[in-house]
Design a protein around this motif. Sequence first.
Motif, mmCIF file in Angstrom:
data_model
loop_
_atom_site.group_PDB
_atom_site.id
_atom_site.type_symbol
_atom_site.label_atom_id
_atom_site.label_comp_id
_atom_site.label_asym_id
_atom_site.label_seq_id
_atom_site.Cartn_x
_atom_site.Cartn_y
_atom_site.Cartn_z
ATOM 1 N N LEU A 79 0.649 -1.219 0.081
ATOM 2 C CA LEU A 79 -0.112 -0.070 0.171
ATOM 3 C C LEU A 79 1.064 1.245 -0.136
ATOM 4 O O LEU A 79 1.602 1.307 1.020
ATOM 5 N N ARG A 80 0.375 2.044 -0.826
ATOM 6 C CA ARG A 80 1.364 3.336 -1.048
ATOM 7 C C ARG A 80 0.850 4.479 -0.526
ATOM 8 O O ARG A 80 1.246 5.681 -0.172
ATOM 9 N N GLU A 81 -0.650 4.495 -0.386
ATOM 10 C CA GLU A 81 -1.312 5.488 0.335
ATOM 11 C C GLU A 81 -2.308 4.900 1.249
ATOM 12 O O GLU A 81 -2.728 3.636 1.062
ATOM 13 N N LEU A 82 -2.930 5.560 2.158
ATOM 14 C CA LEU A 82 -4.270 5.217 2.717
ATOM 15 C C LEU A 82 -5.212 4.956 2.074
ATOM 16 O O LEU A 82 -5.846 5.736 1.177
ATOM 17 N N PRO A 83 -5.638 3.468 1.996
ATOM 18 C CA PRO A 83 -6.847 3.375 1.310
ATOM 19 C C PRO A 83 -8.197 3.628 1.911
ATOM 20 O O PRO A 83 -8.196 4.326 3.060
ATOM 21 N N PRO A 84 -9.349 3.647 1.030
ATOM 22 C CA PRO A 84 -10.728 4.116 1.706
ATOM 23 C C PRO A 84 -10.911 3.059 2.885
ATOM 24 O O PRO A 84 -10.354 2.006 3.059
ATOM 25 N N ARG A 85 -11.568 3.520 4.027
ATOM 26 C CA ARG A 85 -12.007 2.687 4.976
ATOM 27 C C ARG A 85 -12.990 1.647 4.599
ATOM 28 O O ARG A 85 -13.505 1.645 3.403
ATOM 29 N N ASP A 86 -13.107 0.470 5.580
ATOM 30 C CA ASP A 86 -13.888 -0.665 5.162
ATOM 31 C C ASP A 86 -15.225 -0.163 5.503
ATOM 32 O O ASP A 86 -15.757 -0.014 6.705
ATOM 33 N N THR A 87 -16.069 0.008 4.738
ATOM 34 C CA THR A 87 -17.660 0.552 4.958
ATOM 35 C C THR A 87 -18.462 -0.428 4.361
ATOM 36 O O THR A 87 -19.837 -0.317 4.579
ATOM 37 N N ASP A 88 -18.144 -1.525 3.561
ATOM 38 C CA ASP A 88 -18.989 -2.565 2.968
ATOM 39 C C ASP A 88 -19.030 -3.684 3.811
ATOM 40 O O ASP A 88 -18.185 -4.822 3.318
ATOM 41 N N PRO A 89 -20.209 -4.242 4.757
ATOM 42 C CA PRO A 89 -19.819 -5.362 5.414
ATOM 43 C C PRO A 89 -20.348 -6.646 4.358
ATOM 44 O O PRO A 89 -20.074 -7.765 4.875
ATOM 45 N N GLY A 90 -20.889 -6.458 3.187
ATOM 46 C CA GLY A 90 -21.367 -7.156 2.365
ATOM 47 C C GLY A 90 -20.251 -7.632 1.270
ATOM 48 O O GLY A 90 -20.394 -8.547 0.512
ATOM 49 N N ALA A 91 -19.189 -6.789 1.582
ATOM 50 C CA ALA A 91 -18.045 -7.384 0.514
ATOM 51 C C ALA A 91 -17.106 -8.415 0.944
ATOM 52 O O ALA A 91 -17.244 -9.010 2.064
ATOM 53 N N SER A 92 -16.426 -8.927 0.046
ATOM 54 C CA SER A 92 -15.514 -10.201 0.254
ATOM 55 C C SER A 92 -14.341 -9.959 1.143
ATOM 56 O O SER A 92 -14.047 -8.553 1.286
ATOM 57 N N TYR A 93 -13.763 -10.826 1.595
ATOM 58 C CA TYR A 93 -12.582 -10.658 2.338
ATOM 59 C C TYR A 93 -11.201 -9.890 1.545
ATOM 60 O O TYR A 93 -10.900 -8.967 2.019
ATOM 61 N N TRP A 94 -11.102 -10.358 0.246
ATOM 62 C CA TRP A 94 -10.269 -9.638 -0.372
ATOM 63 C C TRP A 94 -10.347 -8.254 -0.668
ATOM 64 O O TRP A 94 -9.518 -7.351 -0.962
ATOM 65 N N SER A 95 -11.934 -7.937 -0.961
ATOM 66 C CA SER A 95 -12.118 -6.353 -1.091
ATOM 67 C C SER A 95 -11.928 -5.588 0.324
ATOM 68 O O SER A 95 -11.792 -4.304 0.254
ATOM 69 N N ARG A 96 -11.671 -6.088 1.459
ATOM 70 C CA ARG A 96 -11.919 -5.541 2.673
ATOM 71 C C ARG A 96 -10.594 -5.396 3.329
ATOM 72 O O ARG A 96 -10.423 -4.793 4.293
ATOM 73 N N VAL A 97 -9.823 -6.294 3.249
ATOM 74 C CA VAL A 97 -8.633 -6.859 4.412
ATOM 75 C C VAL A 97 -7.604 -5.463 4.340
ATOM 76 O O VAL A 97 -7.314 -4.763 5.278
ATOM 77 N N ASP A 98 -7.637 -4.988 3.110
ATOM 78 C CA ASP A 98 -6.709 -3.807 3.005
ATOM 79 C C ASP A 98 -6.954 -2.541 3.361
ATOM 80 O O ASP A 98 -6.325 -1.599 4.049
ATOM 81 N N ARG A 99 -8.489 -2.576 3.560
ATOM 82 C CA ARG A 99 -9.060 -1.322 4.095
ATOM 83 C C ARG A 99 -9.385 -1.339 5.739
ATOM 84 O O ARG A 99 -9.890 -0.367 6.251
ATOM 85 N N LEU A 100 -8.661 -2.376 6.296
ATOM 86 C CA LEU A 100 -8.595 -2.329 7.702
ATOM 87 C C LEU A 100 -7.565 -1.269 8.249
ATOM 88 O O LEU A 100 -7.649 -0.905 9.254
ATOM 89 N N VAL A 101 -6.452 -0.945 7.290
ATOM 90 C CA VAL A 101 -5.210 -0.068 7.701
ATOM 91 C C VAL A 101 -5.769 1.178 8.179
ATOM 92 O O VAL A 101 -5.353 1.694 9.528
ATOM 93 N N PRO A 102 -6.619 1.962 7.408
ATOM 94 C CA PRO A 102 -7.037 3.327 8.036
ATOM 95 C C PRO A 102 -7.658 3.269 9.221
ATOM 96 O O PRO A 102 -7.538 4.069 10.237
ATOM 97 N N THR A 103 -8.396 2.088 9.715
ATOM 98 C CA THR A 103 -9.032 1.962 11.040
ATOM 99 C C THR A 103 -7.948 1.628 11.917
ATOM 100 O O THR A 103 -8.058 2.131 13.086
ATOM 101 N N LEU A 104 -6.965 0.966 11.791
ATOM 102 C CA LEU A 104 -5.914 0.498 12.644
ATOM 103 C C LEU A 104 -5.222 1.860 12.861
ATOM 104 O O LEU A 104 -4.965 2.267 14.042
ATOM 105 N N VAL A 105 -4.669 2.847 11.879
ATOM 106 C CA VAL A 105 -4.219 3.838 12.090
ATOM 107 C C VAL A 105 -5.093 4.899 13.110
ATOM 108 O O VAL A 105 -4.524 5.544 14.081
#
Length: 396
Positions: A79-105
């Motif tokens: 990841l070179r920049e902060l991705p959008p936050r994870d906001t779609d609980p209906g999405a797959s694992y692959w669509s969501r795992v990188d989007r944990l990063v902004p929440t962690l930060v």
Amino acid sequence: MKTLIHAIALCAAACMALPAAHAATVQQHAVQSTVSDPLAGADAARGTKVAFTLFLPDAKPEGGYPLVLHASGFGLGRLRELPPRDTDPGASYWSRVDRLVPTLVERGYAVISFDHRGHGDSGGDSRIMDPQAEIADIRSLIDWAERELPLRKGADGKPRIGSIGGSYGGGYQMQLAQLEPRIATAIPSMTWYDLQHSLAPQGVLKQGFVQFECFMAQRGKVRDGGLLRPLCETAPKPGAWAWNDMGADAQRLRDAYRAHGPSGLSWSGQPSRRVDALVVQASEDVLFDMDEGLRNWRQLKAGGGDVRLMVLRSGHVNPRAGQRDKPARCGTVDAMDAMLGWLDAKLRDIEPSAPSVPQLCIALDDGTAFEGTACQTRAAAARVAAVNARDFMGGP
């Protein structure tokens, strides 16, 4: 032991284009791993460059940063920049795992997302998660983080460090958790136990996945260290392919793939290190099947840590067989919420986050889930195999 080369660039010295609550500093760095690459020729003595992105909250939390390591799948970069936050609980694992990063930060974590050896801006050639190469490189990142960042420490004085990522980005975690004592917890997802079995069960190649790996190498996404080319030259041939078709090279390749994972000889016969882990696998995964997750769970559980297993549906699917990505849920449990709760409990000492994560959760195809204790794993595996039998028929 390892030295910082330099900061390549500062992507965002102040706030990203996000609400103030999610502001973060994002920096691009590289370290020089002391582990050389024998294929680098005259440059081998210089070691191997490891490129990474550092994500930091603008405000340092009291007690220092808990650190999370992040890596992507095979052929994919950091990841070179902060991705959008994870906001779609209906999405797959692959669509969501990188989007944990902004929440962690946002929660006060420092996150390091890195390029594997032979990928992106990192140097060297890929040796497919060799413990003497890729894993040693990642340990150099931890050296850098301990030296350069005010990390949160546990009661034992060790830094609080965890790891996330799936597929190839899950493969590094299994070995790192065993070989690196500074890892407090890991969440290995959708990954392998025995890679030579994953790619060629009963010795017969899963041509589609191997051809994908070869495609990534041919496109320059992965620099091959000698373990891909023999497979790439054989994979296009018609008919069943087996390790024995590799001739004199067969045993070398098979041994190498077996050694680069939990099944490897790198710690064969050695007691498993105690580490807490949440193993995430998928019942319909046709590359790294559910049994790989069970074996990883057993490997980690043998160390005596708090080790839990969550089996989702989806994973590495085969669209040609009608498989489709499905939500990252296990019954009523959202996998991303479970992962965040797990990290909060293990790295930030926030309770009761971990108790909310089931000891065992296996998603069923009717939207419900089997939840139980670890000792029921074999029975649960048999049940889910029967319930999802029609999905397993679509393997390559």
